[in-house]
Design a protein around this motif. Sequence first.
Motif, PDB file in Angstrom:
ATOM      1  N   SER A  65     -12.024 -12.847 -30.546  1.00  0.00           N
ATOM      2  CA  SER A  65     -11.825 -13.085 -31.978  1.00  0.00           C
ATOM      3  C   SER A  65     -13.123 -12.877 -32.751  1.00  0.00           C
ATOM      4  O   SER A  65     -13.116 -12.294 -33.844  1.00  0.00           O
ATOM      5  N   PHE A  66     -14.227 -13.323 -32.186  1.00  0.00           N
ATOM      6  CA  PHE A  66     -15.519 -13.144 -32.852  1.00  0.00           C
ATOM      7  C   PHE A  66     -15.868 -11.655 -32.969  1.00  0.00           C
ATOM      8  O   PHE A  66     -16.315 -11.188 -34.021  1.00  0.00           O
ATOM      9  N   ALA A  67     -15.647 -10.919 -31.881  1.00  0.00           N
ATOM     10  CA  ALA A  67     -15.907  -9.476 -31.929  1.00  0.00           C
ATOM     11  C   ALA A  67     -14.994  -8.800 -32.952  1.00  0.00           C
ATOM     12  O   ALA A  67     -15.415  -7.901 -33.691  1.00  0.00           O
ATOM     13  N   GLY A  68     -13.744  -9.239 -33.001  1.00  0.00           N
ATOM     14  CA  GLY A  68     -12.817  -8.685 -33.978  1.00  0.00           C
ATOM     15  C   GLY A  68     -13.217  -8.993 -35.401  1.00  0.00           C
ATOM     16  O   GLY A  68     -13.044  -8.168 -36.308  1.00  0.00           O
ATOM     17  N   LEU A  69     -13.758 -10.189 -35.610  1.00  0.00           N
ATOM     18  CA  LEU A  69     -14.244 -10.564 -36.945  1.00  0.00           C
ATOM     19  C   LEU A  69     -15.349  -9.617 -37.399  1.00  0.00           C
ATOM     20  O   LEU A  69     -15.337  -9.128 -38.539  1.00  0.00           O
ATOM     21  N   GLY A  73     -14.470  -7.027 -40.290  1.00  0.00           N
ATOM     22  CA  GLY A  73     -15.232  -7.282 -41.508  1.00  0.00           C
ATOM     23  C   GLY A  73     -16.109  -6.107 -41.894  1.00  0.00           C
ATOM     24  O   GLY A  73     -16.243  -5.774 -43.078  1.00  0.00           O
ATOM     25  N   THR A  74     -16.690  -5.459 -40.884  1.00  0.00           N
ATOM     26  CA  THR A  74     -17.532  -4.295 -41.164  1.00  0.00           C
ATOM     27  C   THR A  74     -16.711  -3.155 -41.748  1.00  0.00           C
ATOM     28  O   THR A  74     -17.105  -2.501 -42.718  1.00  0.00           O
ATOM     29  N   THR A  83     -21.973   2.261 -38.467  1.00  0.00           N
ATOM     30  CA  THR A  83     -21.890   3.390 -37.549  1.00  0.00           C
ATOM     31  C   THR A  83     -20.581   3.300 -36.788  1.00  0.00           C
ATOM     32  O   THR A  83     -20.459   2.543 -35.823  1.00  0.00           O
ATOM     33  N   PHE A  84     -19.558   4.005 -37.263  1.00  0.00           N
ATOM     34  CA  PHE A  84     -18.228   3.956 -36.658  1.00  0.00           C
ATOM     35  C   PHE A  84     -17.704   2.523 -36.562  1.00  0.00           C
ATOM     36  O   PHE A  84     -17.109   2.118 -35.557  1.00  0.00           O
ATOM     37  N   GLY A  85     -17.926   1.755 -37.610  1.00  0.00           N
ATOM     38  CA  GLY A  85     -17.440   0.383 -37.624  1.00  0.00           C
ATOM     39  C   GLY A  85     -18.359  -0.621 -36.954  1.00  0.00           C
ATOM     40  O   GLY A  85     -18.053  -1.814 -36.944  1.00  0.00           O
ATOM     41  N   THR A  91     -26.233  -2.501 -42.688  1.00  0.00           N
ATOM     42  CA  THR A  91     -25.082  -3.389 -42.861  1.00  0.00           C
ATOM     43  C   THR A  91     -25.527  -4.835 -42.969  1.00  0.00           C
ATOM     44  O   THR A  91     -25.061  -5.580 -43.848  1.00  0.00           O
ATOM     45  N   ARG A  92     -26.421  -5.236 -42.088  1.00  0.00           N
ATOM     46  CA  ARG A  92     -26.890  -6.624 -42.110  1.00  0.00           C
ATOM     47  C   ARG A  92     -27.635  -6.933 -43.403  1.00  0.00           C
ATOM     48  O   ARG A  92     -27.485  -8.023 -43.977  1.00  0.00           O
TER      49      ARG A  92
END
Length: 767
Positions: A65-69, A73-74, A83-85, A91-92
């Motif tokens: 779930s954290f990785a999916g977030l 979100g990106t 870079t490809f999501g 981004t940061r």
Amino acid sequence: MNRRLAPLVEAASVLLSLAVIAGYARLFDSGSWVRPMVIMALASHGISIAARRLRLGLFLSTLLSFAGLIFTGTLVFYRGSSTFGIPNGATRAALRADLDTGWESFQNVTAPTEATTGLIIAAALGVWLTAYLIDWAAFRLHSSIEALIPPLAVFILQTVLGAEVHQVSSAVFFAAAALLFFLAHRTDRFELDGNWLGDNARPGGWALLRTGGALTAVVVLAAALFGPQVPGADADALVDIDPGGGGGGTRIAINPLVEIQSQLVDLPDTIAFTGTSDVADYWKLASLDNFNGSEWTLGSNFDEAGTELPSGEPGGLPTDEVIQTVAVDNLGGDWLPAAYQPRSFQSNTIDAEWDPTTGSLLIKNGTELERGDFYTVVSELPNRTAAQVEDAVERPIPPDILETNTALPDGFSNVVRDEARRIVEAANAQGQYEQALALQNHLRSDVFTYDIDVVKGHSNDRIEDFLLDSRTGYCEQFAGSFAAMARTLRIPTRVAVGFTPGEQIPGTLQYVVRGRHAHAWPEVWFADVGWVRFEPTPNRGAPRDSAITQQEPQPPETITPNSAPETIPTPETQPVQPRPSLVPDQPDDAQPVGGVAEDQGFSFGPWLGRFAFLVLLLGTVAGAAWMLRTAKARKRQRFRGRPDATRDSVKYAWADALEHAHRMGITQQSAETPHELANRSGNALGEHSEPFRELAGLRTAAHYSPTDPSVEAAERAAIIADGIRETTISRMTNLERVRYELDPRPLLVRDAPDTQPPADRQAVTVD
């Protein structure tokens, strides 16, 4: 989870998250937030559902779930800078800037407000977490009540902070979604264990859903139709939890500095107000004298404004009297523009309040500015010379001025302090006046670029970036950075917000002031002279103070009569007549709250935001602790009392006791048997040392014996484990206990390793 009803419960949980999202219509004034939040909610639920279908444990599901977030979100918010999501450094940086801007907005604006990227991201994070917790509580804890707690907490927060719009619709949607979820989840549990709140009758699950769904529809529809008609529904609350919710004794006055960028970018040609003035001068809204490290706010007491306004400036200097009239067009907020310093105010459409310390006028509590409002203000503009300012350096500054206007928050940037010293040393500036000039001239140099397309803000990182890296900004950055650096040098400084003179109709004293004329500038206090404007923003010049700032004043723009508004009110066309007050008189000791703070110098807007954030944080921690405790208790009871699971019950009791014994320094070594561990631990467990050895024997027997342990043996093992756990907790400090309650690792303990006995298992005798 019953496979027949599982999809229905999952759909109800998604609907509950969508109801939470709908509540944000009370906080945001446009629909740009809907799509990203819906995507985040659906993605969070989808990942949780997939993890359960793949039979992943809690730990792996949480990681997924954290990785999916991060990935979702990106893609939703920062696809162009990733870079490809996958988020990268850009981004940061963008995320950090947006969150900082969102936090500043959260502390200052009132609902409904503009849905900025930072605010949407913060809300979307809450939506993702809410969706995850709903799924976790519903499908892993198998608890309807715990699953409703996170969305209910968000709904309460929306109610506290939200505007008085969409109240009935959002409440009806949330109530319907919550009732339908509860009905679906309890029906599913009923079909699994035959228990519906203690009722042993077992009608079919679908029959329950049909009946319950009909009742839910009737209840929600009745509440929507008849609730607002109940006598007293429109009355004031017995306890008002919404300080910005309406008139009377409370207010939230928007910090005018927050609005500058939107006026410059979004409303450049919109007419804020029109008026007449004897001289071309800045129209000041407010002076902000409190700096908390991230924002400038006003901290003063206000009195009723009338025909005589006391001066907060030192006496003895010659002044010019200036008469100004103002007709409101699209001017928003609570502040009234006027030349500094106003000495008289009259209006037949506006009740106003006045702060003599900062020379700020604003509308009276409980009233609103409307198009066509008109007032006349008489101001006294002091005539000051550079020689007078230079002489003032030798005289002491009043202690209250020095304390308030040189204050900086704890932990303020040493980088900014060093840069201020470097600038004045490079200019060989010796006194307060020379140092202020050095700071101003440095910011006006070619090193800096004026550009309104930057991230606003005044935090340490923002000021450091502006001064040393980007060197690009608009008046907000130039004025705020000047004031912060001046304060590091013990120069009393504040930030003023208002408008430049605007557009003048040639041959007249009439002005048209638009959004693009919004401006901010610093003011510096000099003994026996008062507040003097400086102008660090390139291509700007403070009228009447050019001899002091050594910068040419900015002349007003010109506008042809044909492109000017049809009429600009004047004192002759709008005579001033006394009128009754629009709001009841306030007691003498009444203190306005909101963006205008009492003598401690805080604004209610930021403190409301901080209080709400603190309540949400504490509620989240308390809720997490409670749900974790419930989950642990359920796990301990999973096999207890079941004659068909005594072996599993003994094994789990040993694992639970071993986990808590580890917290007291007793750790099982590699290849060490339970008996060896119990004997090695000696009396480290005190009164539980002998029961611990007994439990080791029970665990060994449960593992190797071909027959299952008795129910009595399983219950004895559970009692021993309970005693060790309670003793462990009793020896913890308060901080250790909090960490223990929030520790999810006991949930990861394997319930029943080696459920089937080894093929060559022989009967054993436990000594």
